[in-house]
Design a protein around this motif. Sequence first.
Motif, PDB file in Angstrom:
ATOM      1  N   ASP A  62       8.954 -31.311 -14.089  1.00 18.51           N
ATOM      2  CA  ASP A  62       8.228 -32.499 -13.672  1.00 18.51           C
ATOM      3  C   ASP A  62       7.321 -32.953 -14.821  1.00 18.51           C
ATOM      4  O   ASP A  62       6.237 -32.408 -15.026  1.00 18.51           O
ATOM      5  CB  ASP A  62       7.401 -32.177 -12.423  1.00 18.51           C
ATOM      6  N   ARG A  63       7.775 -33.943 -15.556  1.00 19.70           N
ATOM      7  CA  ARG A  63       7.043 -34.373 -16.743  1.00 19.70           C
ATOM      8  C   ARG A  63       5.699 -35.002 -16.391  1.00 19.70           C
ATOM      9  O   ARG A  63       4.708 -34.810 -17.096  1.00 19.70           O
ATOM     10  CB  ARG A  63       7.900 -35.342 -17.559  1.00 19.70           C
ATOM     11  N   GLU A  64       5.664 -35.753 -15.322  1.00 18.51           N
ATOM     12  CA  GLU A  64       4.412 -36.382 -14.910  1.00 18.51           C
ATOM     13  C   GLU A  64       3.362 -35.335 -14.557  1.00 18.51           C
ATOM     14  O   GLU A  64       2.179 -35.487 -14.873  1.00 18.51           O
ATOM     15  CB  GLU A  64       4.649 -37.313 -13.720  1.00 18.51           C
ATOM     16  N   ALA A  65       3.812 -34.265 -13.901  1.00 16.16           N
ATOM     17  CA  ALA A  65       2.885 -33.200 -13.515  1.00 16.16           C
ATOM     18  C   ALA A  65       2.330 -32.500 -14.751  1.00 16.16           C
ATOM     19  O   ALA A  65       1.132 -32.191 -14.821  1.00 16.16           O
ATOM     20  CB  ALA A  65       3.579 -32.196 -12.603  1.00 16.16           C
ATOM     21  N   LEU A  66       3.202 -32.260 -15.746  1.00 15.47           N
ATOM     22  CA  LEU A  66       2.756 -31.603 -16.972  1.00 15.47           C
ATOM     23  C   LEU A  66       1.801 -32.500 -17.756  1.00 15.47           C
ATOM     24  O   LEU A  66       0.811 -32.024 -18.326  1.00 15.47           O
ATOM     25  CB  LEU A  66       3.973 -31.236 -17.837  1.00 15.47           C
ATOM     26  N   GLN A  67       2.089 -33.787 -17.770  1.00 12.12           N
ATOM     27  CA  GLN A  67       1.199 -34.733 -18.439  1.00 12.12           C
ATOM     28  C   GLN A  67      -0.162 -34.762 -17.744  1.00 12.12           C
ATOM     29  O   GLN A  67      -1.206 -34.755 -18.405  1.00 12.12           O
ATOM     30  CB  GLN A  67       1.816 -36.132 -18.425  1.00 12.12           C
ATOM     31  N   LYS A  68      -0.142 -34.803 -16.415  1.00 10.46           N
ATOM     32  CA  LYS A  68      -1.393 -34.817 -15.645  1.00 10.46           C
ATOM     33  C   LYS A  68      -2.197 -33.548 -15.916  1.00 10.46           C
ATOM     34  O   LYS A  68      -3.431 -33.601 -16.049  1.00 10.46           O
ATOM     35  CB  LYS A  68      -1.079 -34.940 -14.155  1.00 10.46           C
ATOM     36  N   GLU A  69      -1.516 -32.415 -16.023  1.00  8.13           N
ATOM     37  CA  GLU A  69      -2.190 -31.152 -16.323  1.00  8.13           C
ATOM     38  C   GLU A  69      -2.869 -31.204 -17.685  1.00  8.13           C
ATOM     39  O   GLU A  69      -4.001 -30.728 -17.860  1.00  8.13           O
ATOM     40  CB  GLU A  69      -1.167 -30.010 -16.289  1.00  8.13           C
ATOM     41  N   SER A  70      -2.192 -31.805 -18.647  1.00  7.01           N
ATOM     42  CA  SER A  70      -2.735 -31.884 -20.002  1.00  7.01           C
ATOM     43  C   SER A  70      -3.947 -32.808 -20.061  1.00  7.01           C
ATOM     44  O   SER A  70      -4.940 -32.516 -20.741  1.00  7.01           O
ATOM     45  CB  SER A  70      -1.654 -32.384 -20.972  1.00  7.01           C
ATOM     46  N   ILE A  71      -3.887 -33.927 -19.354  1.00  7.69           N
ATOM     47  CA  ILE A  71      -5.007 -34.868 -19.327  1.00  7.69           C
ATOM     48  C   ILE A  71      -6.209 -34.253 -18.619  1.00  7.69           C
ATOM     49  O   ILE A  71      -7.360 -34.411 -19.038  1.00  7.69           O
ATOM     50  CB  ILE A  71      -4.595 -36.180 -18.638  1.00  7.69           C
ATOM     51  N   GLY A  72      -5.944 -33.532 -17.543  1.00  9.30           N
ATOM     52  CA  GLY A  72      -7.031 -32.988 -16.726  1.00  9.30           C
ATOM     53  C   GLY A  72      -7.576 -31.667 -17.197  1.00  9.30           C
ATOM     54  O   GLY A  72      -8.558 -31.166 -16.634  1.00  9.30           O
ATOM     55  N   GLY A  73      -6.987 -31.084 -18.242  1.00 11.02           N
ATOM     56  CA  GLY A  73      -7.424 -29.770 -18.696  1.00 11.02           C
ATOM     57  C   GLY A  73      -8.889 -29.706 -19.089  1.00 11.02           C
ATOM     58  O   GLY A  73      -9.579 -28.712 -18.842  1.00 11.02           O
ATOM     59  N   GLY A  74      -9.372 -30.778 -19.705  1.00 14.68           N
ATOM     60  CA  GLY A  74     -10.768 -30.797 -20.117  1.00 14.68           C
ATOM     61  C   GLY A  74     -11.720 -30.702 -18.948  1.00 14.68           C
ATOM     62  O   GLY A  74     -12.789 -30.081 -19.030  1.00 14.68           O
ATOM     63  N   TRP A  75     -11.314 -31.309 -17.834  1.00 15.38           N
ATOM     64  CA  TRP A  75     -12.165 -31.268 -16.639  1.00 15.38           C
ATOM     65  C   TRP A  75     -12.133 -29.901 -15.974  1.00 15.38           C
ATOM     66  O   TRP A  75     -13.103 -29.501 -15.322  1.00 15.38           O
ATOM     67  CB  TRP A  75     -11.748 -32.367 -15.674  1.00 15.38           C
ATOM     68  N   VAL A  76     -11.035 -29.177 -16.142  1.00 10.90           N
ATOM     69  CA  VAL A  76     -10.988 -27.791 -15.656  1.00 10.90           C
ATOM     70  C   VAL A  76     -12.019 -26.958 -16.413  1.00 10.90           C
ATOM     71  O   VAL A  76     -12.770 -26.167 -15.828  1.00 10.90           O
ATOM     72  CB  VAL A  76      -9.574 -27.198 -15.829  1.00 10.90           C
ATOM     73  N   THR A  77     -12.056 -27.141 -17.731  1.00 13.69           N
ATOM     74  CA  THR A  77     -13.039 -26.439 -18.557  1.00 13.69           C
ATOM     75  C   THR A  77     -14.456 -26.828 -18.145  1.00 13.69           C
ATOM     76  O   THR A  77     -15.332 -25.967 -17.969  1.00 13.69           O
ATOM     77  CB  THR A  77     -12.825 -26.768 -20.045  1.00 13.69           C
ATOM     78  N   PHE A  78     -14.680 -28.129 -17.984  1.00  9.06           N
ATOM     79  CA  PHE A  78     -16.011 -28.631 -17.671  1.00  9.06           C
ATOM     80  C   PHE A  78     -16.502 -28.145 -16.306  1.00  9.06           C
ATOM     81  O   PHE A  78     -17.697 -27.872 -16.131  1.00  9.06           O
ATOM     82  CB  PHE A  78     -15.984 -30.164 -17.702  1.00  9.06           C
TER      83      PHE A  78
END
Length: 316
Positions: free
Chosen positions: A209-225
């Motif tokens: 699921d490319r959209e899911a992987l893209q969403k994960e990459s975009i949202g990674g910073g917020w996981v850290t935050f």
Amino acid sequence: MKTRKVGVVGLGHVGAHVAYSLAVQGIADELVLVDQNKQKLASEAQDLRDAAAYLPHRVTVCAGEFADLNDCDVMVNCVGKIDLLRGNHNRLTEMDYTIPAVRGYMEQIKSSGFDGVVVNITNPCDIVTRELALGLGLPKGRVFGTGTGLDTARLISALARQTGVDHKSITCYMMGEHGNDQFAPWSCVSFRGMPLDKWAETDGRFRFDREALQKESIGGGWVTFAGKFCTEYGIATTAARMVSIVLHDEKAIMPASAELTGEYGESGLFVGVPCVIGKNGVELVVELPLTEEEKAKFHACCEGVRKNMEHLKDIP
């Protein structure tokens, strides 16, 4: 041998880690630290000097003023107020603080005689990078931002976990705004020259699921935050890598927030694109062979950045 001198402006969570990365990795021979909080400045300088005693290489650390940036090869701009992001996921929230802050000291940097390369981390990255470029008046390419560099690293990491391929064998980019509207041009993803689409024809690991992987990459910073209310290691390493590329004139291709002057049919703004980076900063914007759908996404990102730039008129 020429001493590699790097200035770091702003010693918050990111700035302090940038300075530490530059010191520990042996990227800079001399560090000039600048911050308006003089006690924080003195503390960070002392801590770095303590660490330097056990490093396998030499590095000197100076708690300085803007005037001391005059002979730096590279300056990393890290000023920010990340606490403003608590409760929301929009980097534009920082603009009302960071734009006046940058405008407040740009003339001091200019007056110092600084004539090197600027790497900007401060958010919103694309807009602040443009502000610095306009204010400092350095030659084109000498001011660029980390932009989608860290987001690209997250995508590479996610692809490595998904496919089992070593991350150093993966070529991919996140493009557009350094924010929620960035995207991955999947048609340009490859594994040591073999396109993702080709791999997917015969290997199920590459059908995901490319959209899911893209969403994960975009949202990674917020996981850290979410757990520490700041981001440090990833962005600091990204900035340190960019500084190293400049100092060694590597001509390495890396995504960065760069000025567009006709590339991809866009101009008048800074956005995340793959670039050839060398001693003069961004020396070439690499134009990927995007599909029509990807071109449309990129242009939409650019329009979004332009819309956000309109807010600059309301900032004193």
